[in-house]
Write an enzyme that holds these catalytic residues in place. Sequence first.
Site, PDB file in Angstrom:
ATOM      1  N   ASN A   9      19.214 -66.063   7.482  1.00  0.00           N
ATOM      2  CA  ASN A   9      18.172 -66.567   8.380  1.00  0.00           C
ATOM      3  C   ASN A   9      17.632 -67.839   7.729  1.00  0.00           C
ATOM      4  OD1 ASN A   9      16.006 -67.021  10.025  1.00  0.00           O
ATOM      5  ND2 ASN A   9      15.118 -64.971   9.809  1.00  0.00           N
ATOM      6  N   ARG A  95      21.260 -65.740  12.017  1.00  0.00           N
ATOM      7  CA  ARG A  95      20.267 -65.688  13.088  1.00  0.00           C
ATOM      8  C   ARG A  95      20.119 -67.107  13.621  1.00  0.00           C
ATOM      9  NH1 ARG A  95      14.214 -63.152  12.841  1.00  0.00           N
ATOM     10  NH2 ARG A  95      13.710 -63.610  15.008  1.00  0.00           N
ATOM     11  N   HIS A 183      12.941 -63.159  20.167  1.00  0.00           N
ATOM     12  CA  HIS A 183      12.866 -61.835  19.520  1.00  0.00           C
ATOM     13  C   HIS A 183      13.933 -60.879  20.069  1.00  0.00           C
ATOM     14  CE1 HIS A 183       8.385 -62.564  18.380  1.00  0.00           C
ATOM     15  NE2 HIS A 183       9.162 -62.748  17.313  1.00  0.00           N
ATOM     16  N   ARG A 243       0.231 -69.885  16.610  1.00  0.00           N
ATOM     17  CA  ARG A 243       0.639 -70.443  17.913  1.00  0.00           C
ATOM     18  C   ARG A 243      -0.325 -69.976  19.008  1.00  0.00           C
ATOM     19  NH1 ARG A 243       6.622 -68.279  17.746  1.00  0.00           N
ATOM     20  NH2 ARG A 243       6.549 -68.139  15.479  1.00  0.00           N
ATOM     21  N   GLY A 330       5.394 -56.752  12.041  1.00  0.00           N
ATOM     22  CA  GLY A 330       4.478 -56.475  10.922  1.00  0.00           C
ATOM     23  C   GLY A 330       3.173 -55.830  11.364  1.00  0.00           C
ATOM     24  N   GLY A 332       2.516 -54.512  14.507  1.00  0.00           N
ATOM     25  CA  GLY A 332       2.819 -53.316  15.310  1.00  0.00           C
ATOM     26  C   GLY A 332       3.223 -52.128  14.462  1.00  0.00           C
ATOM     27  N   GLU A 381      16.188 -56.573  12.433  1.00  0.00           N
ATOM     28  CA  GLU A 381      17.017 -57.631  13.031  1.00  0.00           C
ATOM     29  C   GLU A 381      18.247 -57.917  12.165  1.00  0.00           C
ATOM     30  OE1 GLU A 381      13.274 -59.374  12.921  1.00  0.00           O
ATOM     31  OE2 GLU A 381      13.435 -60.311  14.891  1.00  0.00           O
TER      32      GLU A 381
HETATM   33  P1  ADP Z   1       7.077 -62.616  11.093  1.00  0.00           P
HETATM   34  O1  ADP Z   1       6.839 -62.893  12.558  1.00  0.00           O
HETATM   35  O2  ADP Z   1       6.818 -63.801  10.229  1.00  0.00           O
HETATM   36  O3  ADP Z   1       8.368 -61.876  10.805  1.00  0.00           O
HETATM   37  P2  ADP Z   1       5.859 -60.081  10.359  1.00  0.00           P
HETATM   38  O4  ADP Z   1       6.555 -59.269  11.403  1.00  0.00           O
HETATM   39  O5  ADP Z   1       6.218 -59.880   8.935  1.00  0.00           O
HETATM   40  O6  ADP Z   1       5.877 -61.630  10.690  1.00  0.00           O
HETATM   41  O7  ADP Z   1       4.280 -59.804  10.533  1.00  0.00           O
HETATM   42  C1  ADP Z   1       3.333 -60.478   9.785  1.00  0.00           C
HETATM   43  C2  ADP Z   1       1.960 -60.030  10.268  1.00  0.00           C
HETATM   44  O8  ADP Z   1       1.844 -58.606  10.071  1.00  0.00           O
HETATM   45  C3  ADP Z   1       0.812 -60.676   9.504  1.00  0.00           C
HETATM   46  O9  ADP Z   1      -0.217 -61.078  10.410  1.00  0.00           O
HETATM   47  C4  ADP Z   1       0.324 -59.534   8.623  1.00  0.00           C
HETATM   48  O10 ADP Z   1      -1.053 -59.648   8.342  1.00  0.00           O
HETATM   49  C5  ADP Z   1       0.576 -58.357   9.539  1.00  0.00           C
HETATM   50  N1  ADP Z   1       0.532 -57.098   8.787  1.00  0.00           N
HETATM   51  C6  ADP Z   1       1.404 -56.635   7.868  1.00  0.00           C
HETATM   52  N2  ADP Z   1       0.950 -55.446   7.369  1.00  0.00           N
HETATM   53  C7  ADP Z   1      -0.230 -55.193   7.986  1.00  0.00           C
HETATM   54  C8  ADP Z   1      -1.184 -54.138   7.918  1.00  0.00           C
HETATM   55  N3  ADP Z   1      -1.036 -53.116   7.092  1.00  0.00           N
HETATM   56  N4  ADP Z   1      -2.280 -54.217   8.709  1.00  0.00           N
HETATM   57  C9  ADP Z   1      -2.466 -55.263   9.534  1.00  0.00           C
HETATM   58  N5  ADP Z   1      -1.591 -56.262   9.665  1.00  0.00           N
HETATM   59  C10 ADP Z   1      -0.500 -56.236   8.898  1.00  0.00           C
END
Ligand code: ADP
Length: 399
Positions: A9, A95, A183, A243, A330, A332, A381
């Site tokens: 990636n 990717r 996505h 964004r 992250g 979710g 992914e």
């Molecule tokens: P990307 O789109 O860059 O792949 P991720 O899917 O890794 O991003 O998600 C990153 C987001 O997930 C960030 O906003 C981070 O704060 C949030 N995040 C990760 N762990 C937690 C948590 N335990 N509680 C709340 N938010 C979280």
Amino acid sequence: MNNCLLVINSGSSSIKFAIYQQDASSSQLVADATGQIQGIGNQPNFKVNNSHGVVLVERTFSVDEAHDHTDAITIIRAWLGEYFAKGTLLAVGHRVVHGGQHYSAPILIDAKVLAELEDLVPLAPLHQPHNLAAIRVLLETIPSLPQVACFDTAFHRVQPEIAQRFALPRHYFDEGVRRYGFHGLSYEYIVSVLPTLDPALQDARIIVAHLGNGASLCAIYKGRSIATTMGLSPLDGLVMGTRCGNIDPGVLLYLMDRHNMDVHALEELLYHESGLLGVSGISNDMRTLLASVDPHAKEAIELFVYRVGREIGSLVAALGGLDALVFTGGIGEHSAVIRAKVCHQAAWLGLELDEPANETSSSRISTLSSKVSAWVVATDENLMIANHTLRQVTIDGDN
Ligand code: ADP
């Protein structure tokens, strides 16, 4: 040592990668290690962890040693050569953010495909050139190594045409100005595992909420994308880390007229200074905002949730109802607080949250009597790309 696959990636200043080994008896792909070079051309740092999180290597390089993507790929290859001294690198899966109108499935890359993917750069100028940089380096340096492009847009190409159309004069659509969605590799992975959680989900009406730094929702019926919140670019739809998401195009006209903003200034504003960061004035990181007592952080979170709730309503209309809501990404996967807020907002659909299950992030987080079920599924992914890549190489080998 077994056969292995490399998943890449490639971004503007980093190359992330994952290594999969093919189990000799089952032929299944097993995650072996993940790594990245960050700070290419600035403060290059190379790090690899094995599948248990143990650091296998960490090294900093001078800017001269990792000046660009060619250098970065050379560093990764050199390390792989040592690590897999007795194994065979079967192929590399990439990717690629944009597959345009025509690439609706992964494809084996040759010079012609690469040229076609380069033609799509205007559709994703911030991502596509970096994705292609790694492909080009490998094509030039190891032309015999099979490379496969897996597209973030491909999963959505089966959407009804009406879901892809902007209300603009027709020739823009023909030129490629349409809703593509992103996505897709994450959604495809989720669709592949849902039936293992509940066989009824296979034919269900589902919304998957991929909530990460980038965030989108996808309406899925019988495993196929029906509609999604991102459009021509990954700017549309939900509030994201930096964004803006859905915005009245009149705002852009106003900014151009009254603030003399040109395309680059708008790009900077909409991609990098807006979203959670812009509204909170504090951070793009949901964890930081959840931990903050600042009212602007609270408002940014409320706006994030409000927009997810409204877009869920819109996708329910596109689906004609809803059977299940799935959280991933992250936020979710890890934030019980945000999931609870979203589920409470979706209570009008008959969604009843199982609070204790939500707190422990178990896979089903709705009560058994809930009309709409809710789930948490960790997306993967990279595994999706690895599986696609293996399939392409195998198909190719069979011909
Ligand atoms: P990307 O789109 O860059 O792949 P991720 O899917 O890794 O991003 O998600 C990153 C987001 O997930 C960030 O906003 C981070 O704060 C949030 N995040 C990760 N762990 C937690 C948590 N335990 N509680 C709340 N938010 C979280």
